[in-house]
Design an enzyme around this catalytic site. Sequence first.
Site, PDB file in Angstrom:
ATOM      1  N   ASP A 173       0.408   3.785   1.676  1.00  6.72           N
ATOM      2  CA  ASP A 173       0.336   4.386   3.017  1.00  6.72           C
ATOM      3  C   ASP A 173       1.733   4.757   3.541  1.00  6.72           C
ATOM      4  O   ASP A 173       2.644   3.916   3.535  1.00  6.72           O
ATOM      5  CB  ASP A 173      -0.336   3.373   3.962  1.00  6.72           C
ATOM      6  CG  ASP A 173      -0.747   4.001   5.288  1.00  6.72           C
ATOM      7  OD1 ASP A 173       0.130   4.557   5.977  1.00  6.72           O
ATOM      8  OD2 ASP A 173      -1.940   3.942   5.631  1.00  6.72           O
TER       9      ASP A 173
ATOM     10  N   ARG B 277       2.872   5.002   6.344  1.00 13.21           N
ATOM     11  CA  ARG B 277       3.310   4.272   7.542  1.00 13.21           C
ATOM     12  C   ARG B 277       3.839   2.875   7.228  1.00 13.21           C
ATOM     13  O   ARG B 277       4.192   2.130   8.139  1.00 13.21           O
ATOM     14  CB  ARG B 277       2.136   4.168   8.535  1.00 13.21           C
ATOM     15  CG  ARG B 277       1.618   5.521   8.990  1.00 13.21           C
ATOM     16  CD  ARG B 277       0.255   5.402   9.632  1.00 13.21           C
ATOM     17  NE  ARG B 277      -0.769   4.978   8.671  1.00 13.21           N
ATOM     18  CZ  ARG B 277      -2.058   4.828   8.955  1.00 13.21           C
ATOM     19  NH1 ARG B 277      -2.492   5.050  10.178  1.00 13.21           N
ATOM     20  NH2 ARG B 277      -2.904   4.444   8.017  1.00 13.21           N
TER      21      ARG B 277
ATOM     22  N   HIS C 296      -1.975  -4.014   4.992  1.00 14.57           N
ATOM     23  CA  HIS C 296      -1.797  -3.597   6.385  1.00 14.57           C
ATOM     24  C   HIS C 296      -3.153  -3.385   7.036  1.00 14.57           C
ATOM     25  O   HIS C 296      -4.135  -3.055   6.362  1.00 14.57           O
ATOM     26  CB  HIS C 296      -0.940  -2.325   6.473  1.00 14.57           C
ATOM     27  CG  HIS C 296      -1.594  -1.100   5.880  1.00 14.57           C
ATOM     28  ND1 HIS C 296      -2.221  -0.148   6.645  1.00 14.57           N
ATOM     29  CD2 HIS C 296      -1.725  -0.692   4.595  1.00 14.57           C
ATOM     30  CE1 HIS C 296      -2.701   0.801   5.853  1.00 14.57           C
ATOM     31  NE2 HIS C 296      -2.420   0.488   4.607  1.00 14.57           N
TER      32      HIS C 296
ATOM     33  N   CYS D 231      -6.216  -0.119   6.867  1.00 12.60           N
ATOM     34  CA  CYS D 231      -5.936   0.483   5.554  1.00 12.60           C
ATOM     35  C   CYS D 231      -7.100   1.403   5.149  1.00 12.60           C
ATOM     36  O   CYS D 231      -8.262   0.991   5.138  1.00 12.60           O
ATOM     37  CB  CYS D 231      -5.751  -0.624   4.506  1.00 12.60           C
ATOM     38  SG  CYS D 231      -5.413   0.015   2.855  1.00 12.60           S
TER      39      CYS D 231
ATOM     40  N   CYS E  67       0.853  -1.194   0.000  1.00 12.44           N
ATOM     41  CA  CYS E  67       0.000   0.000   0.000  1.00 12.44           C
ATOM     42  C   CYS E  67       0.889   1.245   0.000  1.00 12.44           C
ATOM     43  O   CYS E  67       1.989   1.245   0.532  1.00 12.44           O
ATOM     44  CB  CYS E  67      -0.904   0.003   1.225  1.00 12.44           C
ATOM     45  SG  CYS E  67      -2.074   1.398   1.244  1.00 12.44           S
TER      46      CYS E  67
HETATM   47 CO    CO Z   1      -3.468   1.188   3.005  1.00 12.58          CO
END
Ligand code: CO
Length: 221
Positions: A44, A46, A98, A101, A42
Amino acid sequence: MRLLKDLFDNNRCWAKSMVQDDPAFFERLVGQQAPEFLWIGCSDSRVPANQIVGLPPGAVFVHRNIANVVRHDDRNCLAVLQYSIDVLKVKHILVVGHYRCGGVKAVLDGETSGLIGDWLRPIAEVEQRHRSVLDIHSNPDQRWDRLCELNVVEQTLSVARTAIVREAWVRGQELAVHGWIYGIHNGLLRDLDVTITGEEEVFSHTSRRVELLTQHFVAAR
Ligand code: CO
């Protein structure tokens, strides 16, 4: 606004620290890249690929998009798959979702319009396909986590179903597709135990995998 000096300062410090530990580090990378892993994760912020698995530059070929979706009409993702398998000869494809999400949450919240809604359509299909599994959970956060896991399982299968991966297996190339999930709350990866190492496993193990996951969900309640 124009220069982002901090980032360049950080970069110089980082490059310096790398050659302090290993003077030939960058010189070695110039000649070639020979990563053993393709990471499909992803976008993302993080979930940074190399950091999570403690690997340096040169070790992981990375493709990231919103909610780690592998669509067979996505030329970007398919080009990454083809290059990493046919040219770089990676041995492991890591499909890494994750928990918590935002892309998966958008599907659960019914946000199906616009560009993002269109992008996330495969996850909406995963949600529909596994509605009975998801319905085990009345707690919305648990339901969210389960859909994150199921999305990894389905995207792992999606990778294994591409012509690129299947052709690699047919010609005897060693290649495993793994499904992992990362906890942004504790920094830990979990193997969802859905690894596919050959074409025969794609079809015969699909329903069993979802079954195993369902049992796991029930056991973990
Ligand atoms: Co995500």
